[in-house]
Motif scaffolding. Structure first.
Motif, PDB file in Angstrom:
ATOM      1  N   LEU A  48       0.841  -1.190   0.000  1.00  0.00           N
ATOM      2  CA  LEU A  48       0.000   0.000   0.000  1.00  0.00           C
ATOM      3  C   LEU A  48       0.876   1.240   0.000  1.00  0.00           C
ATOM      4  O   LEU A  48       1.915   1.275   0.650  1.00  0.00           O
ATOM      5  CB  LEU A  48      -0.895   0.014   1.243  1.00  0.00           C
ATOM      6  CG  LEU A  48      -1.868  -1.146   1.364  1.00  0.00           C
ATOM      7  CD1 LEU A  48      -2.609  -1.069   2.687  1.00  0.00           C
ATOM      8  CD2 LEU A  48      -2.839  -1.152   0.217  1.00  0.00           C
ATOM      9  N   GLY A  49       0.424   2.262  -0.688  1.00  0.00           N
ATOM     10  CA  GLY A  49       1.143   3.525  -0.683  1.00  0.00           C
ATOM     11  C   GLY A  49       0.893   4.279   0.611  1.00  0.00           C
ATOM     12  O   GLY A  49      -0.059   4.001   1.340  1.00  0.00           O
ATOM     13  N   GLU A  56       7.480  11.695  17.846  1.00  0.00           N
ATOM     14  CA  GLU A  56       8.309  11.978  19.012  1.00  0.00           C
ATOM     15  C   GLU A  56       8.848  10.705  19.651  1.00  0.00           C
ATOM     16  O   GLU A  56       9.989  10.650  20.088  1.00  0.00           O
ATOM     17  CB  GLU A  56       7.522  12.792  20.036  1.00  0.00           C
ATOM     18  CG  GLU A  56       7.258  14.209  19.606  1.00  0.00           C
ATOM     19  CD  GLU A  56       6.560  15.011  20.684  1.00  0.00           C
ATOM     20  OE1 GLU A  56       6.750  14.712  21.881  1.00  0.00           O
ATOM     21  OE2 GLU A  56       5.826  15.945  20.322  1.00  0.00           O
ATOM     22  N   GLN A  57       8.000   9.675  19.721  1.00  0.00           N
ATOM     23  CA  GLN A  57       8.432   8.415  20.336  1.00  0.00           C
ATOM     24  C   GLN A  57       8.554   7.282  19.334  1.00  0.00           C
ATOM     25  O   GLN A  57       9.390   6.402  19.491  1.00  0.00           O
ATOM     26  CB  GLN A  57       7.450   7.988  21.433  1.00  0.00           C
ATOM     27  CG  GLN A  57       7.535   8.821  22.683  1.00  0.00           C
ATOM     28  CD  GLN A  57       6.666   8.236  23.776  1.00  0.00           C
ATOM     29  OE1 GLN A  57       5.543   7.829  23.529  1.00  0.00           O
ATOM     30  NE2 GLN A  57       7.200   8.184  24.979  1.00  0.00           N
ATOM     31  N   TYR A  58       7.693   7.274  18.304  1.00  0.00           N
ATOM     32  CA  TYR A  58       7.624   6.139  17.395  1.00  0.00           C
ATOM     33  C   TYR A  58       7.624   6.629  15.950  1.00  0.00           C
ATOM     34  O   TYR A  58       7.265   7.768  15.658  1.00  0.00           O
ATOM     35  CB  TYR A  58       6.342   5.331  17.633  1.00  0.00           C
ATOM     36  CG  TYR A  58       6.165   4.874  19.061  1.00  0.00           C
ATOM     37  CD1 TYR A  58       6.882   3.795  19.556  1.00  0.00           C
ATOM     38  CD2 TYR A  58       5.294   5.530  19.924  1.00  0.00           C
ATOM     39  CE1 TYR A  58       6.730   3.373  20.864  1.00  0.00           C
ATOM     40  CE2 TYR A  58       5.133   5.117  21.233  1.00  0.00           C
ATOM     41  CZ  TYR A  58       5.853   4.037  21.699  1.00  0.00           C
ATOM     42  OH  TYR A  58       5.705   3.616  22.988  1.00  0.00           O
ATOM     43  N   ASP A  59       8.002   5.723  15.073  1.00  0.00           N
ATOM     44  CA  ASP A  59       7.820   5.998  13.656  1.00  0.00           C
ATOM     45  C   ASP A  59       6.353   5.787  13.330  1.00  0.00           C
ATOM     46  O   ASP A  59       5.729   4.843  13.803  1.00  0.00           O
ATOM     47  CB  ASP A  59       8.679   5.065  12.803  1.00  0.00           C
ATOM     48  CG  ASP A  59      10.155   5.382  12.912  1.00  0.00           C
ATOM     49  OD1 ASP A  59      10.490   6.518  13.269  1.00  0.00           O
ATOM     50  OD2 ASP A  59      10.971   4.476  12.646  1.00  0.00           O
ATOM     51  N   GLU A  60       5.789   6.668  12.537  1.00  0.00           N
ATOM     52  CA  GLU A  60       4.369   6.610  12.199  1.00  0.00           C
ATOM     53  C   GLU A  60       4.214   6.333  10.715  1.00  0.00           C
ATOM     54  O   GLU A  60       4.991   6.827   9.906  1.00  0.00           O
ATOM     55  CB  GLU A  60       3.690   7.922  12.570  1.00  0.00           C
ATOM     56  CG  GLU A  60       3.833   8.264  14.039  1.00  0.00           C
ATOM     57  CD  GLU A  60       3.396   9.679  14.367  1.00  0.00           C
ATOM     58  OE1 GLU A  60       2.932  10.400  13.462  1.00  0.00           O
ATOM     59  OE2 GLU A  60       3.523  10.067  15.541  1.00  0.00           O
ATOM     60  N   VAL A  61       3.210   5.539  10.372  1.00  0.00           N
ATOM     61  CA  VAL A  61       2.927   5.210   8.977  1.00  0.00           C
ATOM     62  C   VAL A  61       1.503   5.647   8.680  1.00  0.00           C
ATOM     63  O   VAL A  61       0.572   5.289   9.400  1.00  0.00           O
ATOM     64  CB  VAL A  61       3.075   3.699   8.711  1.00  0.00           C
ATOM     65  CG1 VAL A  61       2.713   3.368   7.269  1.00  0.00           C
ATOM     66  CG2 VAL A  61       4.479   3.239   9.038  1.00  0.00           C
ATOM     67  N   TYR A  62       1.348   6.430   7.649  1.00  0.00           N
ATOM     68  CA  TYR A  62       0.036   6.894   7.210  1.00  0.00           C
ATOM     69  C   TYR A  62      -0.237   6.293   5.834  1.00  0.00           C
ATOM     70  O   TYR A  62       0.373   6.686   4.846  1.00  0.00           O
ATOM     71  CB  TYR A  62      -0.020   8.417   7.166  1.00  0.00           C
ATOM     72  CG  TYR A  62       0.164   9.031   8.535  1.00  0.00           C
ATOM     73  CD1 TYR A  62      -0.916   9.168   9.394  1.00  0.00           C
ATOM     74  CD2 TYR A  62       1.426   9.422   8.979  1.00  0.00           C
ATOM     75  CE1 TYR A  62      -0.747   9.704  10.664  1.00  0.00           C
ATOM     76  CE2 TYR A  62       1.596   9.968  10.247  1.00  0.00           C
ATOM     77  CZ  TYR A  62       0.509  10.095  11.084  1.00  0.00           C
ATOM     78  OH  TYR A  62       0.677  10.617  12.330  1.00  0.00           O
ATOM     79  N   LEU A  63      -1.147   5.335   5.790  1.00  0.00           N
ATOM     80  CA  LEU A  63      -1.472   4.649   4.543  1.00  0.00           C
ATOM     81  C   LEU A  63      -2.472   5.461   3.729  1.00  0.00           C
ATOM     82  O   LEU A  63      -3.250   6.239   4.277  1.00  0.00           O
ATOM     83  CB  LEU A  63      -2.076   3.274   4.842  1.00  0.00           C
ATOM     84  CG  LEU A  63      -1.178   2.294   5.575  1.00  0.00           C
ATOM     85  CD1 LEU A  63      -1.949   1.028   5.905  1.00  0.00           C
ATOM     86  CD2 LEU A  63       0.052   1.969   4.750  1.00  0.00           C
ATOM     87  N   GLN A  64      -2.477   5.215   2.429  1.00  0.00           N
ATOM     88  CA  GLN A  64      -3.494   5.811   1.575  1.00  0.00           C
ATOM     89  C   GLN A  64      -4.808   5.116   1.897  1.00  0.00           C
ATOM     90  O   GLN A  64      -4.938   3.904   1.712  1.00  0.00           O
ATOM     91  CB  GLN A  64      -3.132   5.637   0.104  1.00  0.00           C
ATOM     92  CG  GLN A  64      -1.926   6.411  -0.326  1.00  0.00           C
ATOM     93  CD  GLN A  64      -1.539   6.145  -1.768  1.00  0.00           C
ATOM     94  OE1 GLN A  64      -2.081   5.247  -2.409  1.00  0.00           O
ATOM     95  NE2 GLN A  64      -0.601   6.920  -2.274  1.00  0.00           N
ATOM     96  N   ALA A  67      -6.604   3.017  -0.855  1.00  0.00           N
ATOM     97  CA  ALA A  67      -5.896   1.774  -1.148  1.00  0.00           C
ATOM     98  C   ALA A  67      -6.146   0.742  -0.049  1.00  0.00           C
ATOM     99  O   ALA A  67      -6.336  -0.441  -0.331  1.00  0.00           O
ATOM    100  CB  ALA A  67      -4.401   2.039  -1.307  1.00  0.00           C
ATOM    101  N   LEU A  68      -6.170   1.181   1.204  1.00  0.00           N
ATOM    102  CA  LEU A  68      -6.442   0.284   2.320  1.00  0.00           C
ATOM    103  C   LEU A  68      -7.864  -0.265   2.238  1.00  0.00           C
ATOM    104  O   LEU A  68      -8.094  -1.460   2.413  1.00  0.00           O
ATOM    105  CB  LEU A  68      -6.221   1.005   3.651  1.00  0.00           C
ATOM    106  CG  LEU A  68      -6.512   0.198   4.908  1.00  0.00           C
ATOM    107  CD1 LEU A  68      -5.645  -1.055   4.975  1.00  0.00           C
ATOM    108  CD2 LEU A  68      -6.301   1.058   6.145  1.00  0.00           C
ATOM    109  N   LEU A  69      -8.829   0.598   1.954  1.00  0.00           N
ATOM    110  CA  LEU A  69     -10.215   0.159   1.822  1.00  0.00           C
ATOM    111  C   LEU A  69     -10.366  -0.870   0.700  1.00  0.00           C
ATOM    112  O   LEU A  69     -11.016  -1.900   0.872  1.00  0.00           O
ATOM    113  CB  LEU A  69     -11.127   1.366   1.559  1.00  0.00           C
ATOM    114  CG  LEU A  69     -12.589   1.037   1.299  1.00  0.00           C
ATOM    115  CD1 LEU A  69     -13.225   0.392   2.518  1.00  0.00           C
ATOM    116  CD2 LEU A  69     -13.342   2.281   0.880  1.00  0.00           C
TER     117      LEU A  69
END
Length: 80
Positions: A48-49, A56-64, A67-69
């Motif tokens: 997924l893109g 601040e504490q964690y790496d964050e991933v924001y999916l499209q 595309a997820l749906l």
């Protein structure tokens, strides 16, 4: 018996106090054998893109979201 199955079995035995399951020992071994015979290549994965952000504490991933749906619909819904 192949050494990978022995290693797998010892791992299952070591974790037996921390997991709750109704899978039998024979089912575990059958699963290990099937996984050993499985072939994984690039066609086995859905990518997924999105974007990665250092929080601040964690790496964050924001999916499209679209595309997820679409992936959820592909995996879990049957068209009738």
């Amino acid at each position: 018996m192949n050494s990978i199955y022995i290693t797998f079995w010892r791992t299952v035995e070591a974790l037996s106090g921390q997991m709750q399951t109704s899978i039998t020992r024979n089912q575990y071994l059958t699963l290990a054998q099937k996984l050993d015979q499985a072939a994984f290549d690039e066609q086995c994965y859905d990518v997924l893109g999105g974007r990665n952000v250092a929080g601040e504490q964690y790496d964050e991933v924001y999916l499209q979201e679209l595309a997820l749906l679409l992936l959820i619909l592909k995996l879990f819904y049957l068209e009738r």
